[in-house]
Write an enzyme that holds these catalytic residues in place. Sequence first.
Site, PDB file in Angstrom:
ATOM      1  N   CYS A 291      38.306  38.346  36.948  1.00 18.37           N
ATOM      2  CA  CYS A 291      36.881  38.682  36.810  1.00 18.37           C
ATOM      3  C   CYS A 291      36.448  38.782  35.352  1.00 18.37           C
ATOM      4  O   CYS A 291      35.261  38.719  35.055  1.00 18.37           O
ATOM      5  CB  CYS A 291      36.568  39.963  37.569  1.00 18.37           C
TER       6      CYS A 291
ATOM      7  N   LYS B  47      41.986  49.048  52.140  1.00 21.90           N
ATOM      8  CA  LYS B  47      41.771  47.807  52.907  1.00 21.90           C
ATOM      9  C   LYS B  47      41.876  46.629  51.938  1.00 21.90           C
ATOM     10  O   LYS B  47      40.976  46.348  51.154  1.00 21.90           O
ATOM     11  CB  LYS B  47      40.392  47.787  53.584  1.00 21.90           C
TER      12      LYS B  47
ATOM     13  N   GLU C  45      33.262  47.235  41.217  1.00 17.69           N
ATOM     14  CA  GLU C  45      33.689  46.314  40.160  1.00 17.69           C
ATOM     15  C   GLU C  45      33.477  44.923  40.716  1.00 17.69           C
ATOM     16  O   GLU C  45      34.196  44.497  41.616  1.00 17.69           O
ATOM     17  CB  GLU C  45      35.183  46.495  39.827  1.00 17.69           C
TER      18      GLU C  45
ATOM     19  N   GLU D  98      29.171  32.596  38.680  1.00 22.11           N
ATOM     20  CA  GLU D  98      30.563  32.928  38.413  1.00 22.11           C
ATOM     21  C   GLU D  98      31.432  31.779  38.927  1.00 22.11           C
ATOM     22  O   GLU D  98      31.257  31.324  40.064  1.00 22.11           O
ATOM     23  CB  GLU D  98      30.960  34.225  39.122  1.00 22.11           C
TER      24      GLU D  98
END
Length: 491
Positions: free
Chosen positions: A292, A183, A258, A386
């Site tokens: 990331c 997905k 992750e 982040e």
Amino acid sequence: MKLEKINQSSGIAVREEGLFVNGEMRAAVSGATFDDFNPTTGELYARVADAGVEDASMAIEAAQAATRTWQQLTGSERENVLWRAASALEEQSEEFVEVLIDEAGSTVSKARSEVSKSVDLVRAAAGDVRRVEGKTTPSAKCSFSIRQPVGVVVAITPWNVPLTLAAKKVALGLSTGNTLVLKPSPLAPVIAVMLGRVFDEAGLPPGALNVIPGPGKPLGDLFVAHPDVKAITFTGSTATGKYLAGGAAANLKRFGLELGGKNPAIVLRDADLERAAQAIVFSAFYHSGQNCMAASRVIVEGPCYEEMVERLGSRASNLKVGDPRSPETHLGPIINDEQLQRVHRLVTDSINAGARLVCGGTPDPPFYPATVVADVRPGMSLFEEETFGPVAAVIQAEDAADALQLANNSRYGLSAGIFTRDIQKGLKLAQQLEVGMVHINDSPTYTEPTVPFGGVKESGYGREGTGGWAWQEMTESKWITVLLEEKQFPF
Ligand code: ADP
């Protein structure tokens, strides 16, 4: 700061994509589609079949039915499928590059490197097919364990590196004998459906890989609850990861995550500052910081702090921002307006809290320039949250011990860089850093197929990589014994 969205009436050709289920392209059962926009131009890029719960159930059923066919092939046959898929991807690389530029806003060089990394990953995974080993166990009997596929694995992927992350999960799942439902993010669905077709052309049995673009929540809720889904591998935001992990735990599903990062790059006073600046600028601004592993907290020992700020500022100011199709562009667009505004808010909040803008900081939608903000301290949003945008926050440390303390002062723990000429010191810090990956004298943005990729704390758990790293998640160990001598039972 709104992106203008031009629809079909503007005369721009719009690509149509379906779901890839059981080896066939299909419309969604409901007939629904969703729009996929080019983040650079704001134009409608593709209209994609929108998978609902019924479609996802069919995909899981197809994957479950294909487990036998896939597992009954010999190791050599399965290895060949992966090898042929890698070659097909390589042959079609220009088409994949085009889609990565148009759909995901990748620069030409990021798109090319993403395709070649994906080819390399699938080849590395092909080499694993015949190496999934068990163990013999010391025992009074003949005793050993074998590793078996778990069955159906669901892979959920994000939009930033949409080909490599999907190819990685698919290749690791297939090489361990599993079948998959992929997905992808609704912001980059086309590239994932194309990957499905590549595996189909390579001779993968129908149903062994199904690709169903669609909305997160309803499909995620189905995946965690469905009895035929045996494992979920997720790459995305920490918030979504936590939500899904809760459902997976309640249903006792294997789960690998992750998630985000707030990756430190530590520059010690004895570092080669020029090399450090080069590596940090690459990491912080690669794909406009939408990676990331981006070095988003640059922690510099006092004596070289101002010089480092200056070097970062001067390199960042020279980076070209704009059309990702131009080979000279270093930073393409931010994926959407919501994310662009979020990045800008983190920058302005930190400046209002006392940080110093060194360069950049002025949005030009859909672009955001390479931005360096100095004098960032704990508590400021650029230290805590982040960014997922092109911003390097520079933080002054008193000494190496203070740098370590600042680096570990984060809820995240994905990747880190340490810059020093003193390798002993670097190794000692590497051991003490609360992260999953540390690179001494290199950019935190670095990976290879064969390594244990993953993080600690709110960056997730589980490791992805060939050579056994993904086996924990993707296989079950089964203990088997043979009685060799007659045995006396108590009754
Ligand atoms: P990002 O902000 O990077 O898009 P997300 O975590 O929202 O991060 O998305 C990563 C992937 O997770 C995408 O494929 C998205 O559709 C999917 N997703 C989002 N919410 C859910 C959910 N509740 N269940 C399953 N998948 C989800």
